[in-house]
Design a protein around this motif. Structure first.
Motif, short mmCIF file in Angstrom:
data_model
loop_
_atom_site.label_atom_id
_atom_site.label_comp_id
_atom_site.label_asym_id
_atom_site.label_seq_id
_atom_site.Cartn_x
_atom_site.Cartn_y
_atom_site.Cartn_z
N ALA A 1 4.05 5.87 0.36
CA ALA A 1 3.19 5.80 -0.84
C ALA A 1 3.10 7.17 -1.50
O ALA A 1 3.18 7.30 -2.73
N ARG A 2 2.91 8.22 -0.71
CA ARG A 2 2.82 9.57 -1.26
C ARG A 2 4.14 10.00 -1.88
O ARG A 2 4.16 10.64 -2.94
N THR A 3 5.23 9.66 -1.22
CA THR A 3 6.54 10.01 -1.76
C THR A 3 6.78 9.31 -3.08
O THR A 3 7.30 9.90 -4.03
N ALA A 4 6.40 8.03 -3.15
CA ALA A 4 6.55 7.27 -4.40
C ALA A 4 5.77 7.95 -5.52
O ALA A 4 6.25 8.10 -6.65
N ALA A 5 4.54 8.40 -5.23
CA ALA A 5 3.71 9.06 -6.24
C ALA A 5 4.33 10.36 -6.73
O ALA A 5 4.15 10.76 -7.88
N MET A 6 5.09 11.03 -5.85
CA MET A 6 5.72 12.30 -6.23
C MET A 6 6.77 12.12 -7.33
O MET A 6 7.17 13.08 -7.99
N GLN A 7 7.22 10.88 -7.55
CA GLN A 7 8.19 10.62 -8.62
C GLN A 7 7.62 10.99 -9.99
O GLN A 7 8.37 11.22 -10.94
N SER A 8 6.30 11.06 -10.09
CA SER A 8 5.67 11.36 -11.37
C SER A 8 6.00 12.77 -11.87
O SER A 8 5.80 13.06 -13.05
N GLY B 1 6.44 0.51 0.79
CA GLY B 1 7.10 -0.74 1.11
C GLY B 1 6.24 -1.54 2.06
O GLY B 1 5.25 -1.03 2.61
N PRO B 2 6.54 -2.83 2.28
CA PRO B 2 5.74 -3.65 3.20
C PRO B 2 6.09 -3.37 4.65
O PRO B 2 7.18 -2.91 4.96
N ALA B 3 5.15 -3.65 5.54
CA ALA B 3 5.40 -3.54 6.98
C ALA B 3 4.61 -4.63 7.68
O ALA B 3 3.56 -5.05 7.21
N ASP B 4 5.12 -5.10 8.80
CA ASP B 4 4.45 -6.18 9.52
C ASP B 4 3.86 -5.69 10.84
O ASP B 4 3.58 -6.48 11.74
N ASP B 5 3.66 -4.38 10.95
CA ASP B 5 3.17 -3.81 12.20
C ASP B 5 2.21 -2.67 11.88
O ASP B 5 2.54 -1.77 11.10
N LEU C 1 2.78 3.68 -12.36
CA LEU C 1 2.93 2.95 -11.11
C LEU C 1 4.30 3.27 -10.52
O LEU C 1 5.32 3.09 -11.19
N TYR C 2 4.33 3.73 -9.26
CA TYR C 2 5.58 4.12 -8.64
C TYR C 2 5.72 3.42 -7.29
O TYR C 2 4.83 3.51 -6.45
N TYR C 3 6.87 2.77 -7.11
CA TYR C 3 7.11 2.02 -5.88
C TYR C 3 8.11 2.76 -5.00
O TYR C 3 9.06 3.39 -5.48
N TRP C 4 7.87 2.66 -3.70
CA TRP C 4 8.85 3.14 -2.73
C TRP C 4 10.01 2.15 -2.72
O TRP C 4 9.82 0.94 -2.58
N VAL D 1 -1.64 4.72 -2.69
CA VAL D 1 -2.33 5.98 -2.90
C VAL D 1 -2.57 6.14 -4.40
O VAL D 1 -1.68 5.85 -5.20
N ILE D 2 -3.78 6.52 -4.77
CA ILE D 2 -4.14 6.69 -6.18
C ILE D 2 -4.66 8.11 -6.39
O ILE D 2 -5.55 8.56 -5.66
N TYR D 3 -4.07 8.81 -7.36
CA TYR D 3 -4.49 10.16 -7.70
C TYR D 3 -5.07 10.17 -9.11
O TYR D 3 -4.50 9.59 -10.03
N GLY D 4 -6.20 10.84 -9.28
CA GLY D 4 -6.84 10.92 -10.59
C GLY D 4 -8.33 11.13 -10.42
O GLY D 4 -8.86 11.14 -9.30
N LYS D 5 -9.04 11.27 -11.51
CA LYS D 5 -10.47 11.51 -11.47
C LYS D 5 -11.21 10.25 -11.04
O LYS D 5 -11.01 9.18 -11.60
#
Length: 488
Positions: free
Chosen positions: A236-243, A221-225, A261-264, A165-169
């Motif tokens: 992804a959204r939760t990782a971005a909230m770290q900002s 994180g990765p997923a195979d399903d 850049l924020y990783y779960w 997920v990318i936030y910005g103009k």
């Protein structure tokens, strides 16, 4: 892999065209040769090629009849058609165009013209496939299940999928800049955010540092399903909230939130939001009987939920954001649907990443709650018994109550009470009671520890079948589907 059916009754011509394509097209091709239209039609039905290159004049079935037969197939089975002809005859060109041919090329075939036509067909095919897969991804996220995975790219257990997920103009610019030739699918897009899914090849995406000064990027994180798409979106959204939090202390940033850049991180996470649920419910249910000062205190108490762990704080914020944007704006439709200030404020609150820091977002939530409380309070001055009635309903809605009982409780004429109640809440008594019960049912279902009949009983529904019917009408899904969607 792009599949091409090559139909021409002359073997040497087929061989020459095949060599041109294999030597000149820089992606893997499967080229199937057909010596007449009938054979080509069978290959098209069986192999479902992306492209058909066909001569016009062929025995058994000519190119015009072949295109006519193909036009009757299901849209998903129709290939892009490139027509070859040794006759500079407008009638053939007209027939080809009417049958949906992408290009009409005269023999002897010009190599550059053929390659250009095939590359154009490949680009159209890939674009169409990408759009179809993006639509399937959206359906999976919406429904929480997989109805049809045909056509979706295969996932290897080793690498799987990632959500970004990318936030910005104008965030799509950042996507195009960093993904380059990688395959990716845009699942959600707004003016200032984009959510994409991409098959992870084992190599992390490289971001230009200049972009990270401007954009916030959250990576799941990765997923195979594919059924994990909704979970990956939340990650992804939760990782971005770290900002919004200091990386070292975990405290809310008072200054500008940090791009980057924020990783779960898949280790310790919050599974119980009971305390936050209680604080939120106190704030929202108290709103129509609280003074603006009390509403302010409720919001301040709600935001005291953040602790000193940045990673857990981001999960808490993500959960709180979902609660506010999915519930707060619809709780009092009589006001929120008609008041322009509340409407504009709700849009601002939804765009959380446009705020410089979390205290500013909290201030906007506070403005909304206090303004709403003031509206509700003002509306009850002429009818103070409404405040008493609402408090009674909220205390007893899980029991078998009705409007006559409530009107009696506040000593007001039944008909008069009915009119004033609708004026205040925007809905009639039964609708208001139903919404309270459905909201309670949603919260219980999201805990994932109650059976459907237990939820019905705890929310005031004596008939579980009626509860299931009403729940589907209100939410568009069954109680079980709602539970599965929200506990992931």
């Amino acid at each position: 892999m792009i599949t091409i059916v090559l139909a021409d009754d002359e073997k040497l011509i087929r061989a020459g065209l095949k060599k041109i394509l294999l030597d000149s097209i820089d992606i893997p091709l499967e080229i199937i040769e057909a010596k007449n239209g009938e054979e080509a039609l069978e290959f098209c039905k069986e192999k479902k090629p992306e492209i058909l290159i066909t001569d016009i004049r062929m025995p058994v079935m000519d190119g015009v009849e072949l295109m006519k037969q193909l036009s009757e197939l299901d849209e998903k089975q129709k290939p892009a058609i490139i027509v070859l002809s040794g006759y500079d005859d407008f009638s053939y060109a007209k027939a080809a165009i009417q049958s949906g041919a992408l290009s009409y090329i005269l023999k002897p075939v010009d190599k550059k013209e053929l390659i250009s036509a095939v590359n154009s067909a490949i680009m159209n095919s890939q674009k169409e496939e990408k759009e179809q897969n993006e639509q399937k991804f959206r359906q999976i996220i919406e429904k929480g299940r997989l109805d049809d995975v045909s056509g979706l790219p295969e996932i290897t257990i080793k690498n799987g999928l990632r959500c970004i997920v990318i936030y910005g103009k104008n965030p799509i610019q950042a996507v195009e800049a960093v993904m380059h030739d990688r395959r990716y699918y845009v699942v959600e897009q707004t003016r200032n955010s984009v959510l994409l899914v991409y098959p992870f090849d084992g190599v992390e995406v490289k971001y230009d540092p200049t972009y990270l000064d401007t954009y916030i990027v959250g990576i799941s994180g990765p997923a195979d399903d594919y059924s994990m798409l909704r979970t990956m979106r939340r990650q992804a959204r939760t990782a971005a909230m770290q900002s919004f939090f200091d990386a070292e202390t975990g405290m809310m940033l008072e200054r500008q939130r940090r791009g980057g850049l924020y990783y779960w991180e898949n280790d310790t996470h919050i599974s119980d939001f009971t305390q936050l649920d209680e604080g939120y419910e106190k704030m929202i249910s108290h709103c129509d009987i609280a003074s603006p000062e009390e509403a302010q205190k409720d919001v301040e108490n709600l935001f005291n939920c953040f602790n000193d762990n940045a990673k857990l704080n981001s999960e808490t914020l993500c959960y709180l954001y979902r609660k506010i944007t999915s519930n707060m704006f619809t709780r009092y439709p009589g006001f929120t649907d008609s008041d322009m200030y509340l409407h504009i404020k709700s849009i601002m609150i939804e765009n959380i990443f446009e705020f410089a820091n979390l205290p500013e977002w909290q201030s906007s939530v506070l403005d909304y709650a206090v303004y709403l409380a003031a509206l509700l309070k003002q509306d009850t001055k002429e009818s103070p018994y409404i405040t008493e009635a609402l408090a009674f309903i909220k205390t007893h809605f899980k029991k078998n109550i009705n409007m006559a009982m409530v009107a009696n409780q506040v000593s007001v004429n039944y008909t008069w009470f009915s009119e004033k109640f609708k004026e205040h809440t925007g809905v009639n008594f039964n609708e208001y009671l139903k919404r309270l019960r459905i909201d309670e049912a949603k919260k219980l279902l999201e805990k994932g520890c109650y059976k459907v009949y237990e939820v019905a009983e705890r929310c005031g529904f004596s008939d579980v079948k009626y509860f299931m019917k009403i729940f589907r009408e209100e939410t568009g899904m069954s109680p079980t589907e709602w539970s599965n969607k929200h506990i992931s």
